[in-house]
Design a protein around this motif. Structure first.
Motif, PDB file in Angstrom:
ATOM      1  N   ASP A  87      74.874  77.639  32.889  1.00 37.57           N
ATOM      2  CA  ASP A  87      74.156  76.605  32.134  1.00 37.57           C
ATOM      3  C   ASP A  87      72.649  76.698  32.368  1.00 37.57           C
ATOM      4  O   ASP A  87      71.860  76.509  31.447  1.00 37.57           O
ATOM      5  N   ALA A  88      72.255  77.005  33.597  1.00 36.08           N
ATOM      6  CA  ALA A  88      70.829  77.148  33.918  1.00 36.08           C
ATOM      7  C   ALA A  88      70.236  78.334  33.162  1.00 36.08           C
ATOM      8  O   ALA A  88      69.150  78.222  32.583  1.00 36.08           O
TER       9      ALA A  88
ATOM     10  N   GLU B 218      71.316  79.599  30.384  1.00 32.96           N
ATOM     11  CA  GLU B 218      71.298  79.225  28.966  1.00 32.96           C
ATOM     12  C   GLU B 218      70.089  78.344  28.656  1.00 32.96           C
ATOM     13  O   GLU B 218      69.386  78.561  27.664  1.00 32.96           O
ATOM     14  N   ALA B 219      69.814  77.356  29.499  1.00 32.94           N
ATOM     15  CA  ALA B 219      68.680  76.452  29.285  1.00 32.94           C
ATOM     16  C   ALA B 219      67.353  77.208  29.362  1.00 32.94           C
ATOM     17  O   ALA B 219      66.465  77.021  28.520  1.00 32.94           O
TER      18      ALA B 219
ATOM     19  N   THR C 248      67.038  79.695  26.353  1.00 34.68           N
ATOM     20  CA  THR C 248      66.854  78.933  25.113  1.00 34.68           C
ATOM     21  C   THR C 248      65.414  78.436  25.032  1.00 34.68           C
ATOM     22  O   THR C 248      64.778  78.518  23.977  1.00 34.68           O
ATOM     23  N   ALA C 249      64.900  77.940  26.133  1.00 29.46           N
ATOM     24  CA  ALA C 249      63.509  77.468  26.159  1.00 29.46           C
ATOM     25  C   ALA C 249      62.536  78.618  25.903  1.00 29.46           C
ATOM     26  O   ALA C 249      61.550  78.462  25.187  1.00 29.46           O
TER      27      ALA C 249
ATOM     28  N   VAL D 122      61.414  70.435  26.009  1.00 28.18           N
ATOM     29  CA  VAL D 122      62.406  71.513  26.128  1.00 28.18           C
ATOM     30  C   VAL D 122      62.142  72.331  27.394  1.00 28.18           C
ATOM     31  O   VAL D 122      63.071  72.650  28.147  1.00 28.18           O
TER      32      VAL D 122
ATOM     33  N   ASP E  86      63.165  70.131  30.320  1.00 25.93           N
ATOM     34  CA  ASP E  86      64.627  70.033  30.410  1.00 25.93           C
ATOM     35  C   ASP E  86      65.237  71.307  30.992  1.00 25.93           C
ATOM     36  O   ASP E  86      66.254  71.252  31.688  1.00 25.93           O
ATOM     37  N   ALA E  87      64.613  72.446  30.696  1.00 26.68           N
ATOM     38  CA  ALA E  87      65.090  73.727  31.235  1.00 26.68           C
ATOM     39  C   ALA E  87      64.653  73.932  32.681  1.00 26.68           C
ATOM     40  O   ALA E  87      65.093  74.873  33.335  1.00 26.68           O
TER      41      ALA E  87
ATOM     42  N   ARG F  23      62.131  78.054  39.313  1.00 28.03           N
ATOM     43  CA  ARG F  23      63.049  78.108  38.173  1.00 28.03           C
ATOM     44  C   ARG F  23      62.784  79.351  37.320  1.00 28.03           C
ATOM     45  O   ARG F  23      63.710  79.948  36.769  1.00 28.03           O
TER      46      ARG F  23
END
Length: 101
Positions: A11-12, A14-15, A18-19, A61, A64-65, A85
């Motif tokens: 999930d990380a 993906e975030a 996506t960002a 966004v 959030d990522a 991150r």
């Protein structure tokens, strides 16, 4: 139990990716980086021709990522890159160089 951490990592990734997929968000990150890793929201918005709500959406966004975070300073927000991150993207890409086909 091992599936939960794997799912969280997936999930990380993906975030983060996506960002990073949008050119304006990549430009925000590059701008932050070249300005020492932090900038006020208004200074970030001044770099773009699009409307303030669009900039706000891109910042949200990225936040959030987990790629940026903000701190309130009075009425303003100071945005900072979260380099820890960002390591997710670096490490994922490095995998291709460590494991040749």
């Amino acid at each position: 139990m091992a599936r939960a951490p794997a799912k969280a990592l997936q999930d990380a990734y993906e975030a983060v990716f996506t960002a990073l997929a949008h050119p304006a968000r990549r430009l925000i990150l590059m701008t932050l980086n070249f300005e020492g890793g932090e900038m006020k929201a208004g200074a970030i918005a001044a770099q773009f021709k699009h409307a303030w709500p669009t900039t706000t959406r891109h910042l949200q966004v990225l936040e959030d990522a987990g790629l940026i975070r903000h701190e309130r300073q009075g009425r303003e927000r100071l945005y900072r890159i979260d380099k820890k991150r960002m390591e997710l993207a670096r490490d994922w890409l490095a995998w291709f160089f460590k494991n040749p086909v």
